[in-house]
Enzyme design. Structure first.
Site, PDB file in Angstrom:
ATOM      1  N   THR A 140       0.807  -1.226   0.000  1.00  0.00           N
ATOM      2  CA  THR A 140       0.000   0.000   0.000  1.00  0.00           C
ATOM      3  C   THR A 140       0.846   1.285   0.000  1.00  0.00           C
ATOM      4  O   THR A 140       0.533   2.239  -0.700  1.00  0.00           O
ATOM      5  CB  THR A 140      -0.945  -0.030   1.220  1.00  0.00           C
ATOM      6  OG1 THR A 140      -1.672  -1.258   1.173  1.00  0.00           O
ATOM      7  CG2 THR A 140      -1.911   1.132   1.187  1.00  0.00           C
ATOM      8  N   HIS A 149      -2.519  14.934   2.185  1.00  0.00           N
ATOM      9  CA  HIS A 149      -3.810  15.619   2.245  1.00  0.00           C
ATOM     10  C   HIS A 149      -3.814  16.707   3.295  1.00  0.00           C
ATOM     11  O   HIS A 149      -3.085  16.650   4.282  1.00  0.00           O
ATOM     12  CB  HIS A 149      -4.925  14.612   2.552  1.00  0.00           C
ATOM     13  CG  HIS A 149      -5.079  13.564   1.499  1.00  0.00           C
ATOM     14  ND1 HIS A 149      -4.343  12.409   1.502  1.00  0.00           N
ATOM     15  CD2 HIS A 149      -5.867  13.503   0.409  1.00  0.00           C
ATOM     16  CE1 HIS A 149      -4.673  11.678   0.460  1.00  0.00           C
ATOM     17  NE2 HIS A 149      -5.593  12.324  -0.231  1.00  0.00           N
ATOM     18  N   VAL A 272       6.022 -12.836   9.938  1.00  0.00           N
ATOM     19  CA  VAL A 272       5.641 -13.380  11.234  1.00  0.00           C
ATOM     20  C   VAL A 272       4.694 -14.563  11.010  1.00  0.00           C
ATOM     21  O   VAL A 272       3.777 -14.499  10.194  1.00  0.00           O
ATOM     22  CB  VAL A 272       5.043 -12.282  12.148  1.00  0.00           C
ATOM     23  CG1 VAL A 272       3.877 -11.589  11.482  1.00  0.00           C
ATOM     24  CG2 VAL A 272       4.578 -12.865  13.478  1.00  0.00           C
ATOM     25  N   SER A 441      -6.236   5.557   3.302  1.00  0.00           N
ATOM     26  CA  SER A 441      -6.088   6.976   3.025  1.00  0.00           C
ATOM     27  C   SER A 441      -6.783   7.770   4.126  1.00  0.00           C
ATOM     28  O   SER A 441      -7.857   7.371   4.558  1.00  0.00           O
ATOM     29  CB  SER A 441      -6.745   7.295   1.684  1.00  0.00           C
ATOM     30  OG  SER A 441      -6.632   8.657   1.402  1.00  0.00           O
ATOM     31  N   CYS A 509      15.304   8.064 -20.374  1.00  0.00           N
ATOM     32  CA  CYS A 509      14.063   8.836 -20.239  1.00  0.00           C
ATOM     33  C   CYS A 509      14.105   9.727 -18.999  1.00  0.00           C
ATOM     34  O   CYS A 509      13.661  10.863 -19.017  1.00  0.00           O
ATOM     35  CB  CYS A 509      12.849   7.923 -20.142  1.00  0.00           C
ATOM     36  SG  CYS A 509      12.673   6.803 -21.531  1.00  0.00           S
ATOM     37  N   CYS A 544       9.772   5.012 -21.830  1.00  0.00           N
ATOM     38  CA  CYS A 544      10.070   3.745 -22.511  1.00  0.00           C
ATOM     39  C   CYS A 544       9.890   2.587 -21.546  1.00  0.00           C
ATOM     40  O   CYS A 544       9.964   1.433 -21.930  1.00  0.00           O
ATOM     41  CB  CYS A 544      11.468   3.737 -23.106  1.00  0.00           C
ATOM     42  SG  CYS A 544      12.756   3.112 -22.016  1.00  0.00           S
TER      43      CYS A 544
END
Lengths: 588, 435
Positions: A140, A149, A272, A441, A509, A544
């Site tokens: 996550t 935020h 664990v 979130s 890139c 790319c």
């Protein structure tokens, strides 16, 4: 250090605090979701057992149960055709941790576990951070849009609101100390019509209630002046200057590196398997790499936090998974807007998410998203075509954007409790366990504040059996490795003269040099997978998508780790890049 | 150790030492200009180095060469030319300095150089489209490679990318890799193409698939990938006329490798930063017959302009661009009179997009049809003046296929005063253009 404060108005502690009686609760749930449901009061939590017809029913029943006033919802409803997921430990088995004794074991190398470890490292403690993957921020914490935020969107009175606003403030100093690129671009929530513009006073009062650091009303012409590419359909906006963004995986890496530099032992590929309990305490932690003793344990196990709680006999909540996808737009799009922008529809007010938008990253890419889908699969990151179509609507918020700017897209899974709030508290049943669970979130924004509180809780646990003193040699600062593309030419020339590898561009890139790739492999964290290099340096992240640099990075990894090219992995165990040498036997 | 910025000055800087850049450098040097060729890799030759199959040089050398052989010949010519070379060098920025020169910041293990030049030749090649750009969904394990990356692993690194492969896209590199992997003992399950006809050259379909019994599935695509750590399988589905998967046609294929040959995109980030306008159809700069872009002093050639099917054409455009860049840098005529050249219905695109009527150079128009014209077609170039079309050149082609680049030689004399030039297609079967 701030004192932990609990703003837990929403969560009672079982039937004695006026929760809905079991029989009534059962009646309600059965009426809505079928007679297959059974209920049990599990030491103050509401346990849902039996079966329902669909996954959606299971989730809805969980949400409904969360409103009945119990301490938590443990949702074990079966759904036909879906086996309950089991935590799968890595294949590696050794005894590298056998016999170890630490003061604190932190379970989980996401942004929460890493931040807690960093905070705890201020004290004279021996600490181990265990992570079942090959790197930190694999799940996550590495799979979100990196937004810090403002705290406006969280429901007033929740832990989310409290930690978000405090975490947002702390990120300023954390980013400075850790050398993390953090920009407060501010978030501009555009009004879709006059009706939504009329909601401004309500929005302002919510921002005030949450303690958000500043908000402004922007007229239509102000928006046009500030964001000339904003959708012509806008009717002004609500501006929140404290919002910002950073790279969530780079930030987590930086936090973990700083923790490691302060003596935290980081053990990857370590999962664990269970706990040895003695007199209501965890005495030892059993893992695939050995069993070790710990005076205190922190559960920061992300999407598996309920399973880890269960191993300690403290499963008073359960998690469901809300998958979200984001599009990443080419770095050239970043110049077309100055702020994080969104244009929510009125319907989104009822949804469980903030609705998504266009997040401008410090690197200059725009992230579009996220979506929100309730799906089983704690680590299932499959994306779906309909999500792209759903995200397309956000592109309209900035008239310069189109689907042709998409370089890639990804999914992440938010670990959510049915109460849809964070759990940050010492266990009520296990004396030396602290939970940081259900951190969905705005978990990234909240992480520093959560870490401060969890750290204080752990210190209180430890003070029962030892003297906890600040470490004299704690180093808050991490010297970030140089990013050559951002340096002035003279500075680059100086670095190249000292180390010519900084002059050899590997990723064309993103303009990443061999020296930067080697730095990533030589940090305080023991990583060697291609994706670990990519997350640290951006090599392979550009347009790319690794087409040119992958072979070069493979060669550098092989040379740094002293292994053969055929042993190089993309993302840990099992993710081999090549099946062996070709018939000619490989390069001489 | 010396620290600081090095400074260099030259007439023409050529960016990229593939076949286009090598030819451009040779041609600019032989026109008398001082030339600096800048290459990112440690050796010249570009992608040709990894193309160990043959078929290169039929036009230019009248011989059947492998990619490395072709590159070697071009490299020898380059070495003999006396042009300078900077390898492992990467241009981080290019800006116009004053009105007649450019300033390039160039990073290499030897330091940072600032190079001043009077003309630039962009020979930056192209990159491959990725799985994300064609919107393949599902998991993202190891084992997904673009065809060029797989080719580099096999031919340069000596590594097998997997044991059981599915190839998406019938572009030339995909076809060639189907054969290459088969020769290496990899089981190639098939080549899947979303379009109703192959994207690669007919000769490659024959020599790489048919001769090896590798099936080609047209109007079929890969919709998703399965596998946590390494690819375990893919889902393929038939598509309708608008390239959308048809529900119910999905099939699961077991494989450990997915190879993508789904198109090439000209690399023009640096050109764009200099204000060079691109053509939406080619995704490369719009050029005149001298390969001069719409930004004065910036020339472009090879696959950076449009994706060529033959290296020979790439070399040819490099030769033109290099010669013209030298003339420009050495103070030749700076005035241009550009008349647009448009492709009529039935074409994917035509290059050049402009004709400089003041220039003595004529060259050719290169074009691709947007669909197979099996009956053949007569293609003609007309000069338009007040709705009046005057035919300037024409040629009959026995067949036109989108993957195959065709050329029409421009006549030595071009009438001045035309509003535009237009390329038209007349199908031999009298059929209309359904595009």
């Amino acid at each position: 250090m701030a004192k932990p404060r609990h703003v837990d108005k929403t969560r009672g502690s079982g039937a004695e605090t006026g929760a809905l009686p079991l029989a009534k609760a059962l009646d309600k749930l059965r009426k809505a979701y079928g007679t297959g449901i059974e209920l049990r009061d599990d030491r103050g939590s509401l346990a849902l057992e039996g079966a329902v017809a669909t996954w959606r029913d299971k989730i809805d029943a969980g949400w409904a149960a969360a409103r009945f006033g119990y301490r938590g919802v443990v949702n074990d409803l079966a759904v036909p055709g879906l086996e309950p997921e089991r935590l799968e430990p890595p294949g590696i088995k050794d005894c590298s941790l056998d016999g170890l004794a630490v003061d604190v074991a932190v379970i989980g190398g996401g942004v929460i576990g890493a931040s807690v470890a960093r905070e705890l490292a201020r004290w004279n403690l021996s600490i181990i951070l265990i992570e079942k993957e090959y790197d930190v921020a694999v799940h996550t914490s590495g799979r979100n849009d990196g937004m810090i935020h403002d705290g406006f969107a969280a429901k007033p009175g929740t832990k989310k609101a409290w930690y978000n606003v405090r975490g947002n403030r702390l990120w300023g100093s954390w980013a400075r100390e850790l050398g993390v690129d953090f920009k407060r671009q501010g978030s501009l929530v555009l009004f879709r019509g006059r009706t939504s513009a009329a909601a401004y006073p309500l929005m302002a009062s919510r921002a005030k209630e949450n303690g958000v650091d500043g908000w402004e009303y922007w007229s239509r012409s102000r928006v046009r002046a500030e964001e000339p590419n904003a959708s012509p359909g806008q009717h002004g906006g609500f501006f929140l200057p404290s919002a910002g963004s950073l790279s969530p995986y780079k930030a987590t890496v930086a936090i973990a590196e700083n923790a490691a530099a302060n003596g935290v032992r980081v053990s990857f590929d370590t999962c664990v398997l269970g706990f040895d309990l003695e007199s209501e305490s965890i005495a030892a932690v059993r893992t695939n790499r050995g069993t070790f003793r710990a005076r205190a344990v922190v559960n920061a196990a992300g999407n598996w936090a309920d399973a880890v709680a269960g191993m300690a006999g403290d499963r008073f909540f359960s998690l469901h998974q809300r998958r979200g996808s984001d599009l990443i737009l080419d770095v050239t799009t970043g110049v077309t807007q100055k702020h994080i922008m969104s244009m929510p529809s009125l319907f989104q007010a009822r949804e469980k998410t903030k609705g998504g938008g266009l997040v401008l990253t410090p690197e200059g890419n725009i992230l579009v998203g996220p979506t929100a889908r309730e799906l089983p699969g704690r680590e299932d990151y499959a994306t779906a075509p309909e999500e792209i179509r759903e995200l397309e609507r956000h592109l309209k918020v900035n008239v310069r954007l189109s689907l042709s700017h998409v370089i890639t897209y990804f999914a992440g899974v938010r670990p959510c409790t049915y109460e849809e709030d964070f759990i940050v508290e010492p266990s009520q049943r296990v004396r030396n366990l602290v939970h940081a669970a259900g951190i969905q979130s705005p978990g990234l924004a909240s992480a520093p504040a959560i870490a401060e509180d969890v750290s204080a809780m752990v210190v209180r646990v430890l003070e029962r059996s030892m003297a906890v003193r600040p470490r004299a040699d704690w180093k808050p600062h991490r010297l970030a490795p140089p990013e050559l593309r951002r340096l002035p030419l003279e500075e680059r020339a100086r670095l190249i003269a000292a180390n010519p590898r900084y002059g050899r561009i590997v990723c064309r890139c993103e303009e990443i040099s061999e020296g930067e790739v080697r730095n990533a492999l030589r940090s305080t964290l023991p990583v060697s997978s291609l994706d670990a290099v990519k997350r640290r340096t951006r090599a392979g992240m550009g347009r790319c998508h690794g087409g040119f640099c992958t072979p070069r990075v493979m060669e550098i990894v092989a040379s740094e780790t002293g292994t053969g090219l055929c042993d190089v992995l993309k993302k840990g165990e099992g993710s081999w890049m090549c099946a062996g040498p070709s018939k000619s036997g490989g390069r001489s | 150790m010396s620290v600081g910025l090095q400074s260099m000055e030259t007439d023409v800087v050529v960016l990229g030492a593939g076949p286009a850049g090598l030819a451009a450098a040779v041609s600019a040097r032989s026109a008398g200009a001082r030339v600096l060729l800048v290459e990112r890799e440690d050796r010249v030759g570009g992608i040709l180095k990894q193309c160990v199959h043959d078929g290169f040089g039929l036009e230019k050398f009248r011989e059947r060469l492998t990619g490395p052989e072709y590159a070697l010949r071009e490299a020898d010519a380059f070495r003999a030319s006396g042009a300078s070379l900077l390898t492992e060098a990467y241009v981080t920025s290019a800006t116009r300095s004053g009105d007649s020169s450019f300033l390039l910041d160039c990073v290499s293990p030897r330091g940072v150089a600032q190079v001043r030049a009077r003309a630039l030749v962009m020979a930056t090649g192209c990159r491959e489209r990725t799985d994300r750009q064609v919107f393949i969904h599902g998991d993202r394990p190891a084992g997904i490679f673009t065809a060029g990356l797989a080719q580099y692993m096999v031919n340069v690194q000596g590594l097998l990318p997997g044991r059981r492969a599915v190839i998406l896209g019938s572009g030339d590199i995909g076809l060639i890799m189907a054969r290459r992997l088969t020769l290496e003992g990899v089981k190639v399950e098939g080549v899947y193409e979303i379009k109703s006809e192959p994207s690669g050259l007919a000769r490659n379909v024959r020599q790489c698939l048919e001769d090896f019994g590798i099936p080609l599935y047209l109007s079929t695509t890969v919709t998703s990938v399965r596998g946590r750590r390494r690819v375990e399988g893919v889902t393929v589905a038939a598509v309708d006329g608008r390239s959308r998967p048809i529900p119910g046609t999905e099939r699961e294929l077991a494989c450990d490798t997915l190879i993508l040959s789904v198109g090439l995109i000209p690399e023009n980030e640096l050109a764009v930063s200099l204000g060079v306008p691109l053509d939406g159809a080619t995704r490369g700069p719009r050029v005149d017959q001298n390969m001069h872009t719409l930004a004065d002093g910036v020339f472009a050639c090879g696959n950076a302009v449009h994706v060529n099917d033959l290296a020979d054409y790439v070399s040819e455009s490099g030769r033109v661009a290099g010669g013209a860049a030298a003339a420009w840098a050495l103070g030749g005529p700076q005035a241009r009179d550009l008349t647009p050249l448009r492709a009529g219905p039935g074409f994917l695109y035509a290059v050049p997009q402009f004709v400089d009527v003041l220039s003595g150079e004529r060259g050719s128009v290169f074009f691709r049809s947007n669909a197979t014209v099996a009956a053949g077609a007569r293609v003609s170039l007309g000069a338009m003046k007040d709705d009046d079309r005057r035919e300037l050149a024409a040629k009959t082609y026995p067949v036109l296929r989108p993957p195959e680049l065709e050329r029409l030689v421009l006549p030595p004399e071009l009438p001045s005063g035309a509003d535009s030039y237009i390329l038209d297609m007349e199908r031999m079967d009298g059929g209309g253009n359904d595009a």
